[in-house]
Motif scaffolding. Structure first.
Motif, PDB file in Angstrom:
ATOM      1  N   ALA A   1     -16.700  -8.752   2.103  1.00 28.62           N
ATOM      2  CA  ALA A   1     -17.204  -8.268   2.935  1.00 28.62           C
ATOM      3  C   ALA A   1     -19.079  -7.737   2.557  1.00 28.62           C
ATOM      4  N   THR A   2     -19.012  -7.579   1.333  1.00 28.08           N
ATOM      5  CA  THR A   2     -20.114  -6.721   1.394  1.00 28.08           C
ATOM      6  C   THR A   2     -21.462  -8.344   1.538  1.00 28.08           C
ATOM      7  N   PHE A   3     -20.613  -8.766   0.298  1.00 27.83           N
ATOM      8  CA  PHE A   3     -20.894 -10.074   0.511  1.00 27.83           C
ATOM      9  C   PHE A   3     -22.059 -10.895   2.069  1.00 27.83           C
ATOM     10  N   CYS A   4     -21.245 -10.731   2.488  1.00 28.22           N
ATOM     11  CA  CYS A   4     -21.397 -11.200   4.438  1.00 28.22           C
ATOM     12  C   CYS A   4     -22.089 -10.558   4.953  1.00 28.22           C
ATOM     13  N   ASP A   5     -22.004  -9.226   4.753  1.00 30.66           N
ATOM     14  CA  ASP A   5     -23.054  -7.906   4.978  1.00 30.66           C
ATOM     15  C   ASP A   5     -24.118  -8.511   5.164  1.00 30.66           C
ATOM     16  N   ILE A   6     -24.438  -8.598   3.770  1.00 31.02           N
ATOM     17  CA  ILE A   6     -25.862  -9.072   2.660  1.00 31.02           C
ATOM     18  C   ILE A   6     -26.481 -10.001   3.497  1.00 31.02           C
ATOM     19  N   HIS A   7     -25.944 -11.727   3.323  1.00 33.36           N
ATOM     20  CA  HIS A   7     -25.592 -12.828   3.490  1.00 33.36           C
ATOM     21  C   HIS A   7     -26.337 -12.960   5.550  1.00 33.36           C
ATOM     22  N   ALA A   8     -25.405 -12.553   5.989  1.00 29.55           N
ATOM     23  CA  ALA A   8     -25.608 -12.356   7.722  1.00 29.55           C
ATOM     24  C   ALA A   8     -24.130 -11.817   7.741  1.00 29.55           C
ATOM     25  N   ALA A   9     -24.557 -10.766   8.386  1.00 29.70           N
ATOM     26  CA  ALA A   9     -23.853  -9.064   9.033  1.00 29.70           C
ATOM     27  C   ALA A   9     -22.371 -10.095  10.087  1.00 29.70           C
ATOM     28  N   SER A  10     -23.447 -10.984  10.672  1.00 25.58           N
ATOM     29  CA  SER A  10     -22.694 -11.277  12.017  1.00 25.58           C
ATOM     30  C   SER A  10     -21.166 -12.270  11.361  1.00 25.58           C
ATOM     31  N   LEU A  11     -20.936 -12.816  10.322  1.00 26.01           N
ATOM     32  CA  LEU A  11     -19.938 -13.080   9.647  1.00 26.01           C
ATOM     33  C   LEU A  11     -18.959 -12.322   9.151  1.00 26.01           C
ATOM     34  N   ALA A  12     -19.000 -11.178   9.273  1.00 26.68           N
ATOM     35  CA  ALA A  12     -17.911 -10.498   8.661  1.00 26.68           C
ATOM     36  C   ALA A  12     -17.908  -9.978  10.235  1.00 26.68           C
ATOM     37  N   ASP A  13     -18.371 -10.371  11.279  1.00 25.92           N
ATOM     38  CA  ASP A  13     -18.068  -9.876  12.858  1.00 25.92           C
ATOM     39  C   ASP A  13     -16.849 -10.668  13.570  1.00 25.92           C
ATOM     40  N   MET A  14     -17.015 -12.308  12.809  1.00 27.09           N
ATOM     41  CA  MET A  14     -15.900 -12.906  12.951  1.00 27.09           C
ATOM     42  C   MET A  14     -15.001 -13.471  12.257  1.00 27.09           C
TER      43      MET A  14
END
Length: 524
Positions: free
Chosen positions: A153-166
């Motif tokens: 999740a941390t990696f996704c938040d850094i690169h695109a927070a919307s990925l974590a949402d999905m």
């Protein structure tokens, strides 16, 4: 030969009939004219793109809706920073609706991840103004391809927070789908396709992700729909017909249309970014009138121009930014950031388009088009009739350099202060070249330089006809280092929205640079 006279009763009857026909024609003429100056107005439609896309991906669907009877000014593309959270983009979406359509009800078509941010807006109370909502391949219960964001999740938040949402099972989706999945009086419709490789209905990680309880859910193929891909849903003829049928359930009103010919003048275009420092922009801005496109600003990638945060103004092409036309006008934006570092892709910093048609009326309009990293292009334009515009003129009374401090006491100014009038003429009120700058000594040991411009300003000359625009572009020549921007910007005046009289405008730049211009609009 002697002609026979008509019998008196018959002659009287013919005269009465002729008079009646004449009266009927006179009465019908205004009605026919009024009918020609009115059009059907439908509920505005807002189109929302998905993850990794821009508003430009929606052009085809928007053009189709226009061909089906929607006024171009009642169609809008909402562009946003797809890397940001859906919570933040939902708030921006609400602001966009108010900015573009005031309090009018709207219909929404959301593609892919656009479904999440628009549903968030609906869940937070926006359903009160959205009559119908359509999701095309929306990851409403998550995207299987985003599942790795669970443990990373941390990696996704850094690169695109919307990925974590999905991510299936994310906190965002849990909140979004809790309770009623289709709240309010909004009519909900979803479309998914078994040929969709991004959000397939049979994905075990997020089965039937697009479908919502309480919505009308279509899983393609059905009937003559074919089997479109994820992006094919946007251009599928069967899907488009269903969208038109759904939105046609809304009431239709009548709207008055202004009569042409018209003149459009793009007053200014500004670019800002909150997440990218000095993006080097390329591609450009385009003005299209009556189907003819003209370039307002353009750079090839090799000639990308840096726009630091303190210099957000475009020098538009004076030869194209004022046009006469008879029907519709469109301003299109597509600005990319050239990222020359290895392994990084160019980002679309702002994209979209805004339309003017005779239903909008005259005046000054501002439209914002967004992209990634907080990129925003703000375009201001004025539309007036070609005939009947009040013959107002502008007089520049005084310009003051109130402050500038780059560590020296003698700023050497060059550039110009110019007036642009409604006929497209641009006249420099004050102008100096970089090879002949004008020095402003520090008199009386003050911390700011001499505040007055003397060359031509205050001469009493007037410029017109309106609408008018005053532009400032002043730099400080520095032989030992890079020149500094002292002040830059534009201010516009329009006879349909503004009052005549005296006013003062402020322009800013580097090192506390501040220029104050006093000007007066004179109308007969």
């Amino acid at each position: 030969m002697r002609r026979s006279a008509l019998p008196v009763p018959l002659l009287f009857t013919l005269l009465v009939a002729l008079a009646a026909a004449l009266v009927a024609a006179l009465l019908a003429a205004p009605a026919a004219q009024a009918a020609a100056a009115r059009a059907e107005r439908r509920t505005p439609v807002v189109l929302v793109h998905g993850y990794g896309d821009t508003a430009s991906s929606l052009d085809g669907l928007e053009d189709y809706l226009h061909s089906q009877g929607w006024l171009s000014s009642d169609l809008a593309e909402f562009g946003y920073d797809w890397a940001a959270t859906n919570d933040s983009n939902a708030a921006r979406f609400g602001a966009f609706l108010s900015e573009r359509f005031g309090s009018r009800p709207v219909d929404v078509v959301a593609h892919s991840m656009g479904s999440l941010l628009t549903r968030k807006y609906l869940k937070d109370g926006g359903s009160s103004r959205v009559r119908a909502w359509v999701s095309l391949g929306g990851p409403n219960h998550g995207a299987g391809d985003a599942a790795p964001c669970g443990p990373f999740a941390t990696f996704c938040d850094i690169h695109a927070a919307s990925l974590a949402d999905m991510t299936p099972g994310s906190a965002f989706l849990g909140s979004l789908n809790a309770g009623d999945e289709t709240p309010g009086a909004t009519r909900y419709t979803t479309f998914s396709s078994t040929c969709d490789q991004q959000i397939p209905p049979g994905d075990s990680r997020a089965p039937h992700s697009t479908e919502l309880a309480g919505a009308v859910n279509h899983v393609l193929p059905v009937g003559d729909s074919g089997c479109p891909s994820h992006y094919g849903l946007l251009g599928n003829d069967w899907v488009r017909r269903q969208i038109v049928a759904e939105f046609s359930k809304d009431p239709v009103t009548q709207v008055d249309l202004k009569s042409g010919p018209f003149r459009i003048t793009v007053d200014s275009a500004r670019f800002t970014s909150t997440g990218e420092n000095g993006p080097e922009l390329y591609d450009g801005l385009t003005l299209t009138t009556d189907g003819t496109a003209r370039t307002l600003w353009h750079r090839d990638r090799a000639g990308a121009t840096a726009f630091p945060d303190h210099d957000p103004w475009f020098g538009l092409d004076d030869s194209t930014r004022s046009q006469t036309f008879g029907g519709e006008a469109t301003v299109s934006v597509h600005l990319n950031d050239a990222d020359y570092s290895a392994g990084n892709n160019d980002d679309v910093m702002a994209a979209g388009r805004v339309h003017w048609d005779p239903a909008l009326g005259f005046g000054r309009f501002t439209a914002r088009m967004l992209g990634v990293d907080g990129g925003e292009a703000s375009v201001t334009y004025t539309v007036t009739p070609v005939q009947g515009v009040p013959a107002c003129r502008v007089r520049v009374d005084q310009a003051e350099l109130t402050y500038f401090d780059d560590g020296t006491t003698r700023p050497a100014l060059y550039g110009d202060i110019a007036v642009r009038t409604g006929d497209g003429t641009r006249t420099a009120v004050w102008s100096r070249s970089g090879s002949d700058p004008s020095t402003f000594p520090n008199q009386g040991n003050r911390s700011n330089p001499d505040p007055y411009f003397y060359q031509r300003i205050g001469s009493g000359a007037t410029y017109g006809p309106g609408p008018v625009e005053i532009g400032v572009y002043l730099s400080d020549y520095d032989a030992s280092s890079a020149d500094d921007l002292v002040a830059r910007g534009t201010v516009a005046w329009d006879p349909y929205t503004d009052q005549p009289g005296a006013r003062t405008s402020d322009f800013y730049g580097d090192d506390g640079g501040h220029v104050k211009v006093t000007w007066t609009v004179l109308c007969p």
